[in-house]
Design a protein around this motif. Sequence first.
Motif, PDB file in Angstrom:
ATOM      1  N   THR A   9       0.850  -1.198   0.000  1.00 57.89           N
ATOM      2  CA  THR A   9       0.000   0.000   0.000  1.00 57.89           C
ATOM      3  C   THR A   9       0.881   1.243   0.000  1.00 57.89           C
ATOM      4  O   THR A   9       1.996   1.229   0.526  1.00 57.89           O
ATOM      5  CB  THR A   9      -0.881   0.022   1.264  1.00 57.89           C
ATOM      6  OG1 THR A   9      -0.055  -0.214   2.411  1.00 57.89           O
ATOM      7  CG2 THR A   9      -1.942  -1.048   1.216  1.00 57.89           C
ATOM      8  N   LEU A  10       0.364   2.296  -0.598  1.00 58.94           N
ATOM      9  CA  LEU A  10       1.074   3.571  -0.539  1.00 58.94           C
ATOM     10  C   LEU A  10       1.008   4.105   0.880  1.00 58.94           C
ATOM     11  O   LEU A  10      -0.018   3.963   1.564  1.00 58.94           O
ATOM     12  CB  LEU A  10       0.404   4.578  -1.481  1.00 58.94           C
ATOM     13  CG  LEU A  10       0.699   4.396  -2.977  1.00 58.94           C
ATOM     14  CD1 LEU A  10      -0.237   5.272  -3.792  1.00 58.94           C
ATOM     15  CD2 LEU A  10       2.150   4.737  -3.293  1.00 58.94           C
ATOM     16  N   LYS A  11       2.087   4.732   1.352  1.00 56.59           N
ATOM     17  CA  LYS A  11       2.029   5.377   2.663  1.00 56.59           C
ATOM     18  C   LYS A  11       0.974   6.468   2.654  1.00 56.59           C
ATOM     19  O   LYS A  11       0.672   7.051   1.607  1.00 56.59           O
ATOM     20  CB  LYS A  11       3.407   5.967   2.996  1.00 56.59           C
ATOM     21  CG  LYS A  11       4.441   4.887   3.268  1.00 56.59           C
ATOM     22  CD  LYS A  11       5.755   5.451   3.761  1.00 56.59           C
ATOM     23  CE  LYS A  11       6.702   4.290   4.040  1.00 56.59           C
ATOM     24  NZ  LYS A  11       8.045   4.714   4.427  1.00 56.59           N
ATOM     25  N   GLU A  36     -13.196   7.711   0.708  1.00 49.42           N
ATOM     26  CA  GLU A  36     -11.783   7.425   0.451  1.00 49.42           C
ATOM     27  C   GLU A  36     -11.614   6.120  -0.317  1.00 49.42           C
ATOM     28  O   GLU A  36     -12.357   5.158  -0.095  1.00 49.42           O
ATOM     29  CB  GLU A  36     -11.000   7.339   1.775  1.00 49.42           C
ATOM     30  CG  GLU A  36      -9.510   7.446   1.504  1.00 49.42           C
ATOM     31  CD  GLU A  36      -8.660   7.584   2.755  1.00 49.42           C
ATOM     32  OE1 GLU A  36      -9.199   7.927   3.824  1.00 49.42           O
ATOM     33  OE2 GLU A  36      -7.451   7.342   2.632  1.00 49.42           O
ATOM     34  N   LEU A  37     -10.644   6.117  -1.217  1.00 49.37           N
ATOM     35  CA  LEU A  37     -10.337   4.899  -1.980  1.00 49.37           C
ATOM     36  C   LEU A  37      -8.867   4.963  -2.353  1.00 49.37           C
ATOM     37  O   LEU A  37      -8.403   5.942  -2.923  1.00 49.37           O
ATOM     38  CB  LEU A  37     -11.222   4.834  -3.236  1.00 49.37           C
ATOM     39  CG  LEU A  37     -11.096   3.562  -4.104  1.00 49.37           C
ATOM     40  CD1 LEU A  37     -12.415   3.281  -4.823  1.00 49.37           C
ATOM     41  CD2 LEU A  37      -9.964   3.645  -5.102  1.00 49.37           C
ATOM     42  N   ARG A  38      -8.129   3.916  -1.977  1.00 55.87           N
ATOM     43  CA  ARG A  38      -6.705   3.870  -2.314  1.00 55.87           C
ATOM     44  C   ARG A  38      -6.372   2.512  -2.921  1.00 55.87           C
ATOM     45  O   ARG A  38      -6.927   1.491  -2.510  1.00 55.87           O
ATOM     46  CB  ARG A  38      -5.840   4.148  -1.071  1.00 55.87           C
ATOM     47  CG  ARG A  38      -5.921   5.634  -0.679  1.00 55.87           C
ATOM     48  CD  ARG A  38      -5.179   5.950   0.580  1.00 55.87           C
ATOM     49  NE  ARG A  38      -3.727   6.019   0.449  1.00 55.87           N
ATOM     50  CZ  ARG A  38      -3.041   7.093   0.029  1.00 55.87           C
ATOM     51  NH1 ARG A  38      -3.661   8.181  -0.335  1.00 55.87           N
ATOM     52  NH2 ARG A  38      -1.733   7.060  -0.041  1.00 55.87           N
ATOM     53  N   SER A  68       8.382  -4.019  -2.968  1.00 49.41           N
ATOM     54  CA  SER A  68       7.856  -2.698  -2.586  1.00 49.41           C
ATOM     55  C   SER A  68       8.960  -1.659  -2.686  1.00 49.41           C
ATOM     56  O   SER A  68      10.141  -1.981  -2.741  1.00 49.41           O
ATOM     57  CB  SER A  68       7.318  -2.730  -1.154  1.00 49.41           C
ATOM     58  OG  SER A  68       8.384  -2.629  -0.229  1.00 49.41           O
ATOM     59  N   ASN A  69       8.538  -0.415  -2.721  1.00 48.06           N
ATOM     60  CA  ASN A  69       9.478   0.711  -2.644  1.00 48.06           C
ATOM     61  C   ASN A  69       9.321   1.314  -1.251  1.00 48.06           C
ATOM     62  O   ASN A  69       8.358   2.039  -0.993  1.00 48.06           O
ATOM     63  CB  ASN A  69       9.124   1.738  -3.721  1.00 48.06           C
ATOM     64  CG  ASN A  69      10.001   2.967  -3.620  1.00 48.06           C
ATOM     65  OD1 ASN A  69      10.715   3.148  -2.637  1.00 48.06           O
ATOM     66  ND2 ASN A  69       9.944   3.805  -4.639  1.00 48.06           N
ATOM     67  N   PRO A  70      10.237   1.005  -0.326  1.00 45.94           N
ATOM     68  CA  PRO A  70      10.038   1.373   1.086  1.00 45.94           C
ATOM     69  C   PRO A  70       9.963   2.882   1.327  1.00 45.94           C
ATOM     70  O   PRO A  70       9.533   3.305   2.389  1.00 45.94           O
ATOM     71  CB  PRO A  70      11.267   0.788   1.791  1.00 45.94           C
ATOM     72  CG  PRO A  70      11.927  -0.112   0.816  1.00 45.94           C
ATOM     73  CD  PRO A  70      11.494   0.277  -0.548  1.00 45.94           C
ATOM     74  N   ILE A  71      10.378   3.674   0.348  1.00 45.28           N
ATOM     75  CA  ILE A  71      10.295   5.126   0.533  1.00 45.28           C
ATOM     76  C   ILE A  71       8.843   5.597   0.488  1.00 45.28           C
ATOM     77  O   ILE A  71       8.448   6.480   1.236  1.00 45.28           O
ATOM     78  CB  ILE A  71      11.157   5.850  -0.525  1.00 45.28           C
ATOM     79  CG1 ILE A  71      12.620   5.436  -0.326  1.00 45.28           C
ATOM     80  CG2 ILE A  71      11.011   7.370  -0.430  1.00 45.28           C
ATOM     81  CD1 ILE A  71      13.542   5.899  -1.421  1.00 45.28           C
ATOM     82  N   TYR A  75       4.392  -2.552   3.340  1.00 49.17           N
ATOM     83  CA  TYR A  75       3.958  -3.889   2.938  1.00 49.17           C
ATOM     84  C   TYR A  75       3.602  -4.694   4.169  1.00 49.17           C
ATOM     85  O   TYR A  75       4.055  -4.407   5.280  1.00 49.17           O
ATOM     86  CB  TYR A  75       5.055  -4.614   2.126  1.00 49.17           C
ATOM     87  CG  TYR A  75       6.253  -5.005   2.945  1.00 49.17           C
ATOM     88  CD1 TYR A  75       7.345  -4.162   3.040  1.00 49.17           C
ATOM     89  CD2 TYR A  75       6.290  -6.215   3.644  1.00 49.17           C
ATOM     90  CE1 TYR A  75       8.441  -4.506   3.809  1.00 49.17           C
ATOM     91  CE2 TYR A  75       7.391  -6.566   4.408  1.00 49.17           C
ATOM     92  CZ  TYR A  75       8.463  -5.703   4.491  1.00 49.17           C
ATOM     93  OH  TYR A  75       9.549  -6.047   5.255  1.00 49.17           O
ATOM     94  N   ARG A  76       2.725  -5.660   3.972  1.00 48.98           N
ATOM     95  CA  ARG A  76       2.534  -6.703   4.969  1.00 48.98           C
ATOM     96  C   ARG A  76       2.297  -7.995   4.210  1.00 48.98           C
ATOM     97  O   ARG A  76       2.032  -7.965   3.001  1.00 48.98           O
ATOM     98  CB  ARG A  76       1.386  -6.364   5.940  1.00 48.98           C
ATOM     99  CG  ARG A  76       0.049  -6.266   5.342  1.00 48.98           C
ATOM    100  CD  ARG A  76      -0.991  -5.758   6.344  1.00 48.98           C
ATOM    101  NE  ARG A  76      -2.258  -5.590   5.638  1.00 48.98           N
ATOM    102  CZ  ARG A  76      -3.087  -6.573   5.335  1.00 48.98           C
ATOM    103  NH1 ARG A  76      -2.814  -7.803   5.717  1.00 48.98           N
ATOM    104  NH2 ARG A  76      -4.195  -6.336   4.676  1.00 48.98           N
ATOM    105  N   TYR A  77       2.397  -9.127   4.903  1.00 50.02           N
ATOM    106  CA  TYR A  77       2.282 -10.397   4.187  1.00 50.02           C
ATOM    107  C   TYR A  77       1.640 -11.456   5.069  1.00 50.02           C
ATOM    108  O   TYR A  77       1.645 -11.362   6.298  1.00 50.02           O
ATOM    109  CB  TYR A  77       3.654 -10.879   3.694  1.00 50.02           C
ATOM    110  CG  TYR A  77       4.661 -11.045   4.801  1.00 50.02           C
ATOM    111  CD1 TYR A  77       4.658 -12.168   5.614  1.00 50.02           C
ATOM    112  CD2 TYR A  77       5.602 -10.068   5.048  1.00 50.02           C
ATOM    113  CE1 TYR A  77       5.568 -12.305   6.641  1.00 50.02           C
ATOM    114  CE2 TYR A  77       6.521 -10.200   6.084  1.00 50.02           C
ATOM    115  CZ  TYR A  77       6.496 -11.320   6.873  1.00 50.02           C
ATOM    116  OH  TYR A  77       7.388 -11.448   7.894  1.00 50.02           O
ATOM    117  N   ASP A  78       1.059 -12.439   4.410  1.00 44.79           N
ATOM    118  CA  ASP A  78       0.629 -13.690   5.054  1.00 44.79           C
ATOM    119  C   ASP A  78       1.480 -14.790   4.441  1.00 44.79           C
ATOM    120  O   ASP A  78       1.673 -14.821   3.220  1.00 44.79           O
ATOM    121  CB  ASP A  78      -0.833 -14.020   4.721  1.00 44.79           C
ATOM    122  CG  ASP A  78      -1.794 -12.990   5.258  1.00 44.79           C
ATOM    123  OD1 ASP A  78      -1.514 -12.430   6.327  1.00 44.79           O
ATOM    124  OD2 ASP A  78      -2.830 -12.759   4.602  1.00 44.79           O
TER     125      ASP A  78
END
Lengths: 82, 82
Positions: A9-11, A36-38, A68-71, A75-78
């Motif tokens: 997801t975007l920050k 809202e929608l992202r 991901s681009n950490p800047i 991210y999260r994961y299962d």
Amino acid sequence: MYQAKVYITLKDSILDPQGTAVKGALESLKYQNIPELRIGKYIQLQIDETDLSRAESQLKEMCEKILSNPIIENYRYDLSEG
Amino acid sequence: MYQAKVYITLKDSILDPQGTAVKGALESLKYQNIPELRIGKYIQLQIDETDLSRAESQLKEMCEKILSNPIIENYRYDLSEG
């Protein structure tokens, strides 16, 4: 073998023009109750590995370096066997 | 207010060139144990609605009409109050 699902997801501080465009399209089609929608990415992958902790550390590394681009993204994961 | 998370994935029969490119990038960076990787979309949205069943039927309609392309994509969603 492990199955991983990664949610990118975007920050919050980063503008999301794609999400804004989709929200605008929804508004123009009578759906005016969407404050809202992202839009992010949903990545499904398999990791051919026998050890859970090794699979997890590899997955984290791939998320941080490539997926991901950490800047600008979180991210999260299962991760599950199967 | 309801919070929705929508997961949009390409149908299995549809090629995923973006996923193939990312898999190739991973392979070239020493991660050679990823037999499959597919990329979809992860959409987070709010629905300003008081009734759960109305929120759900609106969400389904939006998924089918705008958020996904039912010819090539599948969708699923989580919907929760909050």
